[in-house]
Motif scaffolding. Structure first.
Motif, short mmCIF file in Angstrom:
data_model
loop_
_atom_site.label_atom_id
_atom_site.label_comp_id
_atom_site.label_asym_id
_atom_site.label_seq_id
_atom_site.Cartn_x
_atom_site.Cartn_y
_atom_site.Cartn_z
N ASP A 26 -56.44 -55.89 85.29
CA ASP A 26 -56.58 -56.84 86.40
C ASP A 26 -55.81 -56.36 87.63
O ASP A 26 -56.29 -56.48 88.76
N LEU A 27 -54.62 -55.84 87.40
CA LEU A 27 -53.81 -55.35 88.52
C LEU A 27 -54.45 -54.13 89.18
O LEU A 27 -54.24 -53.88 90.37
N CYS A 28 -55.23 -53.38 88.42
CA CYS A 28 -55.94 -52.21 88.95
C CYS A 28 -57.33 -52.58 89.47
O CYS A 28 -58.10 -51.69 89.84
N ALA A 29 -57.66 -53.87 89.45
CA ALA A 29 -58.97 -54.38 89.89
C ALA A 29 -60.10 -53.76 89.08
O ALA A 29 -61.16 -53.43 89.59
N SER A 30 -59.88 -53.63 87.77
CA SER A 30 -60.87 -53.08 86.87
C SER A 30 -61.63 -54.21 86.18
O SER A 30 -61.05 -55.24 85.86
N ASP A 31 -62.93 -54.01 85.95
CA ASP A 31 -63.74 -55.03 85.28
C ASP A 31 -63.55 -55.02 83.78
O ASP A 31 -63.70 -56.05 83.12
N GLN A 32 -63.27 -53.84 83.21
CA GLN A 32 -63.12 -53.70 81.77
C GLN A 32 -61.78 -53.05 81.45
O GLN A 32 -61.19 -52.38 82.29
N VAL A 33 -61.35 -53.24 80.21
CA VAL A 33 -60.12 -52.59 79.75
C VAL A 33 -60.47 -51.14 79.41
O VAL A 33 -61.37 -50.87 78.61
N SER A 34 -59.77 -50.21 80.02
CA SER A 34 -60.03 -48.80 79.77
C SER A 34 -58.98 -48.22 78.83
O SER A 34 -57.98 -48.87 78.51
N ILE A 35 -59.22 -47.00 78.40
CA ILE A 35 -58.27 -46.30 77.54
C ILE A 35 -56.95 -46.12 78.28
O ILE A 35 -55.88 -46.22 77.69
N GLU A 36 -57.04 -45.87 79.57
CA GLU A 36 -55.83 -45.69 80.38
C GLU A 36 -55.01 -46.99 80.41
O GLU A 36 -53.78 -46.94 80.37
N ASN A 37 -55.69 -48.13 80.49
CA ASN A 37 -54.99 -49.42 80.47
C ASN A 37 -54.29 -49.63 79.14
O ASN A 37 -53.15 -50.10 79.10
N LEU A 38 -54.96 -49.27 78.04
CA LEU A 38 -54.34 -49.40 76.72
C LEU A 38 -53.14 -48.47 76.59
O LEU A 38 -52.11 -48.86 76.05
N ALA A 39 -53.28 -47.24 77.08
CA ALA A 39 -52.17 -46.29 77.02
C ALA A 39 -50.98 -46.80 77.83
O ALA A 39 -49.83 -46.68 77.39
N PHE A 40 -51.25 -47.38 78.98
CA PHE A 40 -50.18 -47.91 79.81
C PHE A 40 -49.49 -49.08 79.11
O PHE A 40 -48.27 -49.20 79.13
N ALA A 41 -50.28 -49.93 78.46
CA ALA A 41 -49.72 -51.07 77.74
C ALA A 41 -48.88 -50.61 76.55
O ALA A 41 -47.86 -51.23 76.23
N LEU A 42 -49.29 -49.53 75.91
CA LEU A 42 -48.51 -48.99 74.78
C LEU A 42 -47.14 -48.51 75.22
O LEU A 42 -46.19 -48.56 74.45
N ARG A 43 -47.04 -48.06 76.46
CA ARG A 43 -45.74 -47.61 76.96
C ARG A 43 -44.73 -48.74 77.07
O ARG A 43 -43.53 -48.50 77.06
N PHE A 44 -45.22 -49.97 77.19
CA PHE A 44 -44.33 -51.12 77.29
C PHE A 44 -43.79 -51.55 75.93
O PHE A 44 -42.83 -52.29 75.86
#
Length: 50
Positions: free
Chosen positions: A24-42
């Motif tokens: 959502d912060l990246c204004a993306s319509d779908q969850v991408s692999i990059e979003n999941l990877a970023f979330a894993l870093r948290f």
């Protein structure tokens, strides 16, 4: 991803929720692999080791 990381269902849903927020912060319509990877870093290192 959930099986590989040995996450519980609750942790997996939390990870997906964070990934959706990142998308959502990246204004993306779908969850991408990059979003999941970023979330894993948290995630902290409290995941059970194999």
């Amino acid at each position: 991803m959930i099986r590989v990381r040995r996450l519980s269902m609750r942790s997996g849903l939390r990870l997906l929720r964070v990934a959706r927020t990142v998308g959502d912060l990246c204004a993306s319509d779908q969850v991408s692999i990059e979003n999941l990877a970023f979330a894993l870093r948290f995630r902290s290192f409290d995941v059970a080791q194999p």
